[in-house]
Enzyme design. Sequence first.
Site, short mmCIF file in Angstrom:
data_model
loop_
_atom_site.label_atom_id
_atom_site.label_comp_id
_atom_site.label_asym_id
_atom_site.label_seq_id
_atom_site.Cartn_x
_atom_site.Cartn_y
_atom_site.Cartn_z
N TYR A 192 0.85 -1.19 0.00
CA TYR A 192 0.00 0.00 0.00
C TYR A 192 0.89 1.24 0.00
CZ TYR A 192 -4.07 2.86 1.58
OH TYR A 192 -5.08 3.79 1.71
N CYS A 193 0.64 2.16 -0.94
CA CYS A 193 1.32 3.46 -1.01
C CYS A 193 2.84 3.25 -1.08
CB CYS A 193 0.89 4.33 0.16
SG CYS A 193 1.47 6.05 0.07
N VAL A 194 3.62 3.89 -0.20
CA VAL A 194 5.07 3.72 -0.25
C VAL A 194 5.45 2.28 0.10
CG1 VAL A 194 5.45 4.49 2.13
CG2 VAL A 194 7.29 4.69 0.47
N GLY B 75 3.85 -0.17 -1.07
CA GLY B 75 3.75 -0.81 -2.37
C GLY B 75 4.96 -0.54 -3.24
N LEU C 284 -1.98 -1.25 -3.74
CA LEU C 284 -3.07 -0.35 -3.36
C LEU C 284 -2.55 1.08 -3.42
CD1 LEU C 284 -4.39 -2.29 -0.21
CD2 LEU C 284 -5.06 -2.59 -2.61
#
Length: 602
Positions: free
Chosen positions: A337-339, A341, A365
Amino acid sequence: MDQNRPDPILQYIVNNPEAFADNLAKVIEQGGKAIAAYLEPIEKGETTPSYGDEINDWVKTLSHVGQYWLSDPNRAMEAQTRLWAGYMSIWSSTLQKMAGEKADPAIEPDPKDKRFKDPEWSENQFFDFLKQVYLVTTRWAEDLVEEAEDIDEHTRHKAEFYVRQLANAMSPSNFIFTNPELLRATATSNGENLVRGMKMLAEDIERGGGKLRIRQTALKGFEVGETLATTPGKVIAQNEVRQLIQYSPTTETVKKKPVLVVPPWINKFYILDLTPEKSFIKWMVDEGYTVFVVSWVNPDANLAEKTFEDYMREGVIESFDLVQKATGEDKIDVIGYCVGGTLTAMTLAYMAETGDHRADTVTFLATQVDFKHAGDLKVFVDPEQLLSLEAHMREKGYLEGERMAAAFNLLRSNDLIWPYVVNNYVKGQEPFPFDLLYWNSDSTRMPAANHSFYLRNFYLENRLTEGTLTVGNHRISLGDVTIPVYNLATREDHIAPARSVFEGSRFFGGEVRYTLAGSGHIAGVVNPPSKNKYQFWSDAPVEGDYDDWLTRATEHAGSWWPDWRDWMQAHAKGEEVKARKPGGGKLKPIEDAPGSYVKVKS
């Protein structure tokens, strides 16, 4: 004039001057406390004012635009004429209204703009005039930036962002004497709203250690592990950078492949485990997944030298080892998710390069891997600003959580800053309790070496998709990531723009399902099916540009979660095993979920 209608002027007149004077004295008293809370850490040498570099960059950037228009007398005259023409249009419209004639406004606010919803902004000629002058001026300033030539695109992008921030800050809706709602609230309460507001201001400056930490939600009633992050599980391992949580099963059998979740370390993992009704983690457990989640440390100066590669090895690859040990499985589904990810993508490319094929599928995500279209966060990233930021981080060994939080809030300042300034400190109203905004305020620090690597190699140089990123003496490529990819973007994302996520889909070497959820970076992801909110788009190949994809995609009502479940099931081969207890008998649980790392405050 209707004789039965009360005089509208009366609503702006204080009805008890003595009480008002008494409250003004209290406002001054609370104002002194606010100033003392600001000055105390400076006097003790615990902090220093740190806005000089930011102000210098604003002035330098906007001066480029001003130089273009002022360097040519004809251009300068054109700009002035355009502004005065707008003002004259407002004046003409106002005179018509004062004469009792019907007149169309010179300019109208965006229908989505919540600042001017009070009827007095249109019905009262004074406030209507202020509103239109403000809108004409801001539109004029935005046009000057857009039409300025001989400036590079990064400077233009910064100038657009800074003008927008100045416009948002200078809105007449932010000030007592230019906002009818605030003026009424002050008059009818004899200034009691200002006393309450100044008291909250002093409290929020003290809570921020001399810096204003705007409360976006009621602070009472939320506690991690008690009201938030309550899904049962155990911490089964920990090291310097993370704890690893395994959640207790709620089904008799589970999917054979375990799921490893790598959340961002900018903010905390429990965004995926807010209340039970909103918890993506609980939903996965109830769907029969064996779920492991990385809970990152909230670092201090002792971890200043922890690098992005350290987070890869100690945070992700070691977690693969532990998941494999706890379950006995050598194939693992991973979610980033985000960083988190971005780190996961880099890790998978490194694992592919080094012959490690334990990842079977990956879900991203709201994750960027290509940063060409990274949105307004790029405003804060250029060589000069990075040098200044790195010098600041070297002093402490980390980037303070509130600085990163402030940057994120600026991306949506008309939603996340100014409404709360007005509501809290002028209206004197405590904000409503909201779990998501409590999480948003629970900020985390970032190790200096890690954050510098992230900003330089991804935002500034875009090295992951340029093919120039070297990790552990291996040049890595996302093209080597050939496992199936579920790539979720959110349509109104200000942090990982949907277009940026779409463009990143092209760089993977295997099957990619790009899915677009309604709403933004958080609400678009944390959208349980039971709420039946928003929608998502899917079922179109990653071809052409983002706009073309959107016209070809199919819109579906509700949450994307069931779509992801179906995609996962298609890659699960239907295999299930007996439910697994945390640790699997191989790893001894350390403590109950959500663990201790997530409870450390910045």
